[in-house]
Design a protein around this motif. Structure first.
Motif, PDB file in Angstrom:
ATOM      1  N   ASP A 141     -87.174  17.587 -84.989  1.00  0.00           N
ATOM      2  CA  ASP A 141     -86.442  16.739 -85.930  1.00  0.00           C
ATOM      3  C   ASP A 141     -87.189  16.611 -87.253  1.00  0.00           C
ATOM      4  OD1 ASP A 141     -84.512  16.376 -84.073  1.00  0.00           O
ATOM      5  OD2 ASP A 141     -85.003  14.300 -83.594  1.00  0.00           O
ATOM      6  N   TYR A 142     -88.519  16.643 -87.205  1.00  0.00           N
ATOM      7  CA  TYR A 142     -89.318  16.432 -88.414  1.00  0.00           C
ATOM      8  C   TYR A 142     -89.445  17.701 -89.250  1.00  0.00           C
ATOM      9  CZ  TYR A 142     -90.648  12.113 -86.039  1.00  0.00           C
ATOM     10  OH  TYR A 142     -90.622  10.903 -85.413  1.00  0.00           O
ATOM     11  N   VAL A 143     -89.468  18.864 -88.599  1.00  0.00           N
ATOM     12  CA  VAL A 143     -89.640  20.107 -89.355  1.00  0.00           C
ATOM     13  C   VAL A 143     -88.312  20.723 -89.755  1.00  0.00           C
ATOM     14  CG1 VAL A 143     -91.876  20.594 -88.304  1.00  0.00           C
ATOM     15  CG2 VAL A 143     -89.790  21.450 -87.210  1.00  0.00           C
ATOM     16  N   ALA A 144     -87.220  20.320 -89.116  1.00  0.00           N
ATOM     17  CA  ALA A 144     -85.907  20.885 -89.462  1.00  0.00           C
ATOM     18  C   ALA A 144     -85.483  20.411 -90.849  1.00  0.00           C
ATOM     19  CB  ALA A 144     -84.871  20.488 -88.411  1.00  0.00           C
ATOM     20  N   ASP A 145     -84.540  21.150 -91.436  1.00  0.00           N
ATOM     21  CA  ASP A 145     -84.048  20.790 -92.768  1.00  0.00           C
ATOM     22  C   ASP A 145     -83.137  19.570 -92.728  1.00  0.00           C
ATOM     23  OD1 ASP A 145     -85.123  23.153 -94.315  1.00  0.00           O
ATOM     24  OD2 ASP A 145     -83.982  24.172 -92.760  1.00  0.00           O
ATOM     25  N   LEU A 146     -82.532  19.302 -91.579  1.00  0.00           N
ATOM     26  CA  LEU A 146     -81.672  18.127 -91.422  1.00  0.00           C
ATOM     27  C   LEU A 146     -81.755  17.662 -89.984  1.00  0.00           C
ATOM     28  CD1 LEU A 146     -79.500  16.188 -92.590  1.00  0.00           C
ATOM     29  CD2 LEU A 146     -77.779  17.856 -91.845  1.00  0.00           C
ATOM     30  N   ARG A 147     -81.916  16.360 -89.801  1.00  0.00           N
ATOM     31  CA  ARG A 147     -81.972  15.785 -88.472  1.00  0.00           C
ATOM     32  C   ARG A 147     -80.656  15.062 -88.195  1.00  0.00           C
ATOM     33  NH1 ARG A 147     -82.306  10.388 -85.742  1.00  0.00           N
ATOM     34  NH2 ARG A 147     -82.974  10.974 -83.649  1.00  0.00           N
ATOM     35  N   ALA A 148     -79.971  15.461 -87.117  1.00  0.00           N
ATOM     36  CA  ALA A 148     -78.726  14.808 -86.705  1.00  0.00           C
ATOM     37  C   ALA A 148     -79.017  13.941 -85.489  1.00  0.00           C
ATOM     38  CB  ALA A 148     -77.657  15.842 -86.382  1.00  0.00           C
ATOM     39  N   ALA A 149     -78.415  12.779 -85.446  1.00  0.00           N
ATOM     40  CA  ALA A 149     -78.684  11.848 -84.346  1.00  0.00           C
ATOM     41  C   ALA A 149     -78.208  12.404 -83.011  1.00  0.00           C
ATOM     42  CB  ALA A 149     -78.012  10.511 -84.634  1.00  0.00           C
TER      43      ALA A 149
END
Length: 418
Positions: free
Chosen positions: A249-257
């Motif tokens: 979640d932290y390294v991705a370009d977008l974090r989805a719940a």
């Protein structure tokens, strides 16, 4: 000690096997960490067999131990359990295989896993992998969406159904992989590399439903996190539920719940977009109508003005005035010329009257004494002593003469020759 082998004197198989066993024996006892992928404990057998797999690579190691180590473990060991094993490697010369003879097996608890994840999180953050400046923008309308998820999973169903409800024309490239267990990371890495190389894929979604810390451990793997950062395609992490926060979640370009939230954020809502387009069209049409009405009123006001009704009227009214001004200007110029001409004539007459030529014309003369090439005007008798060469200038020319003598005149005496 045998001599080095050669084509003429090769080593037999037993020699090679013994040397390999000797080298492995030197390694001694080691601690090994991995995931259990297979457990075999047969009733009445003296030896239990396990297979340890590296979570981040397609590598495994055979392990043997006493069955009591497995039965007496404080935490039940199952396939997928994370363990730390202490033992010594052995090379079986008869079969040419290597196995680890375990003397101690320690399950890795949740607390230890969380502590390791915190240390890894701090390391990745220190390297700048969480920096917002590295985040790539998600395209508004991707041509193709890459989806990495479990086969026939609820996450796959949620992403596909919600995305197609919002935008029916959306295309997906789905890669089904293991999402937990020892094979999850290698399969996810392979799918991620394949989708990242596809030029048609504009965004990649990692999707998985909720689970325990151990279930989501694959998405906190260091190798996977670095692969996400190195990818050129924007990546959305939709792992677990709202409270779950794997390192992806932290390294991705977008974090989805959730996976559903990911579907909502990667494609626009066609109904909402059509409504927005209709609203914009209506607003544009209203603005255009208002502009046309304002400009029409402005034209009507301009057309009602007298100057536009009869554009030449102002010029016609000024014709007599222009002609009068032209006559007055001509008269003023002629008067000025006449006045100036008269003045110039008077000045010329005055200049002629006081000029030397007029004086000479009345009978006067200018006497100059000639001394070499120079000439000096004679102002007094003393300036022309007897014998001086003189030049006498009259109105029509000059006469050369010589001074024979001089006379001094006074108001009360007559001329006295000298």
């Amino acid at each position: 000690m045998r001599q080095p082998s050669s084509a003429e004197e090769p080593w037999p198989v037993r020699t090679v096997a013994i040397k390999v066993a000797q080298w492995i024996e030197r390694l001694g006892a080691v601690w090994v960490e991995g995931q259990v992928t297979q457990i075999s404990v047969r009733p009445g057998a003296r030896t239990a067999f396990l297979v340890l797999r590296d979570p981040a690579a397609d590598m495994s190691l055979s392990v043997t131990c006493a069955p009591e180590l497995i039965r007496q473990s404080p935490v039940p060991l199952t396939e997928g359990s994370r363990v730390v094993v202490h033992g010594k490697l052995s090379y079986f010369t008869g079969r040419g295989t290597i196995s680890l003879r375990a003397t101690e097996i320690r399950p890795v608890g949740v607390g230890e896993l969380l502590a390791r994840l915190e240390r890894l999180k701090a390391l990745l953050a220190a390297e700048g992998l969480f920096d917002e400046r590295l985040k790539r923008p998600i395209p508004f309308l991707p041509r193709t969406v890459g989806l990495i998820t479990g086969r026939a999973s609820a996450a796959e169903h949620d992403v596909l159904s919600v995305a197609r409800q919002r935008w029916p024309a959306v295309r997906f490239e789905v890669r089904n992989t293991a999402v937990q267990g020892p094979t999850a990371v290698p399969q996810i890495l392979e799918a991620l590399t394949e989708l990242d190389r596809d030029p048609e894929v504009d965004v990649i979604v990692l999707a998985r439903g909720g689970g325990s810390v151990e279930d989501l451990l694959a998405f906190s793997d260091e190798t996977l996190c670095r692969a996400i950062v190195a990818a050129t395609t924007p990546i959305v992490s939709a792992i677990g539920h709202e409270p779950d926060n794997p390192l992806s979640d932290y390294v991705a370009d977008l974090r989805a719940a959730t996976p559903t939230d990911a579907a909502k954020r990667i494609v626009p809502d066609a109904t909402a977009e059509l409504a927005a387009v209709a609203d914009l069209r209506e607003r544009a049409a209203a603005a255009l109508r208002g502009w046309v009405q304002r400009e029409s009123r402005a034209l009507q006001q301009l057309r009602s003005r007298p100057v536009l009704a009869d554009p030449l009227r102002a010029l016609t009214q000024r014709v007599d005035e222009v002609e009068r001004l032209r006559t007055a200007a001509r008269r003023a110029v002629q008067h000025t010329l006449s006045t100036q001409t008269t003045g110039v004539t008077h000045l010329r007459d005055k200049l002629t009257a006081v000029g030397p030529a007029a004086t000479l014309a009345r009978g006067y003369a200018v006497v100059q004494r000639v001394t070499g090439p120079e000439r000096h005007v004679v102002h007094a008798v003393a300036d022309a002593p007897p014998g001086s060469q003189l030049r006498i200038r009259v109105a029509d020319g000059a006469v050369s003469a010589a001074a024979l003598g001089s006379q001094i005149l006074t108001p009360t005496t007559k001329e006295v020759p000298r």
